[in-house]
Write a protein that holds these residues in place. Sequence first.
Motif, mmCIF file in Angstrom:
data_model
loop_
_atom_site.group_PDB
_atom_site.id
_atom_site.type_symbol
_atom_site.label_atom_id
_atom_site.label_comp_id
_atom_site.label_asym_id
_atom_site.label_seq_id
_atom_site.Cartn_x
_atom_site.Cartn_y
_atom_site.Cartn_z
ATOM 1 N N TYR A 32 0.865 -1.184 0.000
ATOM 2 C CA TYR A 32 0.000 0.000 0.000
ATOM 3 C C TYR A 32 0.890 1.218 0.000
ATOM 4 C CZ TYR A 32 -4.160 2.763 1.110
ATOM 5 O OH TYR A 32 -5.198 3.651 1.068
ATOM 6 N N TYR A 36 1.814 12.110 0.515
ATOM 7 C CA TYR A 36 1.413 13.155 1.430
ATOM 8 C C TYR A 36 2.035 14.463 0.962
ATOM 9 C CZ TYR A 36 -0.742 10.266 5.045
ATOM 10 O OH TYR A 36 -1.578 9.433 5.736
ATOM 11 N N LYS A 38 3.052 18.430 2.234
ATOM 12 C CA LYS A 38 3.323 19.150 3.475
ATOM 13 C C LYS A 38 3.727 20.587 3.187
ATOM 14 C CE LYS A 38 6.001 19.007 7.721
ATOM 15 N NZ LYS A 38 6.234 20.453 7.641
ATOM 16 N N GLY A 43 1.365 19.903 9.511
ATOM 17 C CA GLY A 43 1.540 18.470 9.401
ATOM 18 C C GLY A 43 1.287 17.988 7.987
ATOM 19 N N PRO A 44 1.792 16.790 7.644
ATOM 20 C CA PRO A 44 1.493 16.223 6.318
ATOM 21 C C PRO A 44 0.004 15.993 6.146
ATOM 22 C CG PRO A 44 3.262 15.014 7.426
ATOM 23 C CD PRO A 44 2.651 15.910 8.446
ATOM 24 N N PHE A 46 -2.864 13.948 3.652
ATOM 25 C CA PHE A 46 -3.010 12.869 2.693
ATOM 26 C C PHE A 46 -3.435 13.413 1.332
ATOM 27 C CE2 PHE A 46 -3.924 8.819 0.990
ATOM 28 C CZ PHE A 46 -5.147 8.905 0.334
ATOM 29 N N PHE A 89 5.797 13.809 0.196
ATOM 30 C CA PHE A 89 6.376 12.601 0.752
ATOM 31 C C PHE A 89 5.680 11.386 0.176
ATOM 32 C CE2 PHE A 89 9.230 14.125 3.972
ATOM 33 C CZ PHE A 89 8.709 15.348 4.389
ATOM 34 N N SER A 93 3.340 1.004 3.226
ATOM 35 C CA SER A 93 3.079 0.119 4.356
ATOM 36 C C SER A 93 2.852 -1.287 3.799
ATOM 37 C CB SER A 93 1.868 0.574 5.172
ATOM 38 O OG SER A 93 0.679 0.447 4.414
ATOM 39 N N ALA A 97 -0.443 -3.726 7.942
ATOM 40 C CA ALA A 97 -0.137 -2.796 9.032
ATOM 41 C C ALA A 97 -0.324 -1.368 8.560
ATOM 42 C CB ALA A 97 1.291 -3.009 9.514
ATOM 43 N N GLN A 98 -0.498 -0.478 9.505
ATOM 44 C CA GLN A 98 -0.626 0.932 9.169
ATOM 45 C C GLN A 98 0.646 1.698 9.478
ATOM 46 O OE1 GLN A 98 -4.676 1.090 11.163
ATOM 47 N NE2 GLN A 98 -4.822 2.839 9.806
ATOM 48 N N LYS A 99 1.720 1.011 9.781
ATOM 49 C CA LYS A 99 2.988 1.678 10.046
ATOM 50 C C LYS A 99 3.561 2.160 8.724
ATOM 51 C CE LYS A 99 4.592 -2.010 12.052
ATOM 52 N NZ LYS A 99 5.547 -2.911 12.769
ATOM 53 N N LEU A 100 3.665 3.472 8.576
ATOM 54 C CA LEU A 100 4.135 4.036 7.318
ATOM 55 C C LEU A 100 5.649 4.197 7.332
ATOM 56 C CD1 LEU A 100 1.476 6.840 6.693
ATOM 57 C CD2 LEU A 100 1.518 4.494 5.823
ATOM 58 N N PHE A 102 8.380 6.338 5.275
ATOM 59 C CA PHE A 102 8.387 7.520 4.426
ATOM 60 C C PHE A 102 9.690 7.659 3.649
ATOM 61 C CE2 PHE A 102 4.697 10.164 5.416
ATOM 62 C CZ PHE A 102 4.205 9.549 6.556
ATOM 63 N N GLY A 103 9.573 8.276 2.481
ATOM 64 C CA GLY A 103 10.744 8.737 1.761
ATOM 65 C C GLY A 103 11.214 10.073 2.333
ATOM 66 N N GLN A 104 12.297 10.585 1.771
ATOM 67 C CA GLN A 104 12.911 11.806 2.318
ATOM 68 C C GLN A 104 12.149 13.070 1.940
ATOM 69 O OE1 GLN A 104 14.248 9.507 0.247
ATOM 70 N NE2 GLN A 104 16.468 9.426 0.462
#
Lengths: 112, 113
Positions: A32, A36, A38, A43-44, A46, A89, A93, A97-100, A102-104
Motif C-alpha cells: 500500500y 502526502y 506538506k 503536518g502532512p 493525505f 512525501f 506500508s 499494518a498501518q505503520k508508514l 516515508f521517503g525523504q
Amino acid sequence: DQQVKQNSPSLSVQEGRISILNCDYTNSMFDYFLWYKKYPAEGPTFLISISSIKDKNEDGRFTVFLNKSAKHLSLHIVPSQPGDSAVYFCAASGQGAQKLVFGQGTRLTINP
Amino acid sequence: NAGVTQTPKFQVLKTGQSMTLQCAQDMNHEYMSWYRQDPGMGLRLIHYSVGAGITDQGEVPNGYNVSRSTTEDFPLRLLSAAPSQTSVYFCASSYFGVGNTIYFGEGSWLTVV
C-alpha cells in the motif's frame, strides 16, 4: 537502510505544466502506497494512495502510477498550480499494518 | 472540528531533562502514532498504538515512552533528553485498518541544548 527513496530533493515546474514526482522502494512486502503533501509549519496531509493490486489511481489533477516489477511509483500533477508548491512525501506500508515508511521528501516549486 | 492536536508547538529542553509531548484526537480513532522528522530523512515511526492499553515500538523507539490510557490521548515522553532528539515530532491518528486515511497533527518543534 532507506526502504523508501525519493532521489530528487527538489523539483521546479512551470505553472500549467505536468509535475512528476518519483519514488522507489526496496521492500517487496509493501502493498500500500501513499503520497502526502506538506506545507511549512504544518503536518502532512493525505493526497492520494494506491494498493498493490492496481497500477494507477486518479483523483482530479493527481494520478499515482505503480510499477511493482520496478518497485517504483510516481505522482503526476496536471496541470500544476502555484498552490501545489510544497514538500511531497511518498510512503509505504505492508502486511496489513498501518505503520508508514516515508521517503525523504521532494520539494516542489511551481513557477508562475 | 479539532482533528489531531499537539502541544506544545515549540519547546527548548536542556540535556537530561524530561518532558511529555501531548497528542489528542477527537475523531474516535483506534490507531495513533508518533513520528519524528529530521532533515533529509523523511518521517520515522517512534511508537504506535492500535487501541487503549496497547502500544508497540516503531523504527526509532529508544529514549521515548508512550502510554494509551484513553482512546483520545497518546502522550510521548522523553525520559532524559539528548541533543539527538532535536527534531520535529508529529502525532497521527486513523481508524484501524489499511486504507483508512492517517491524519497528522501540526507538529511539535523540540530543541535539546
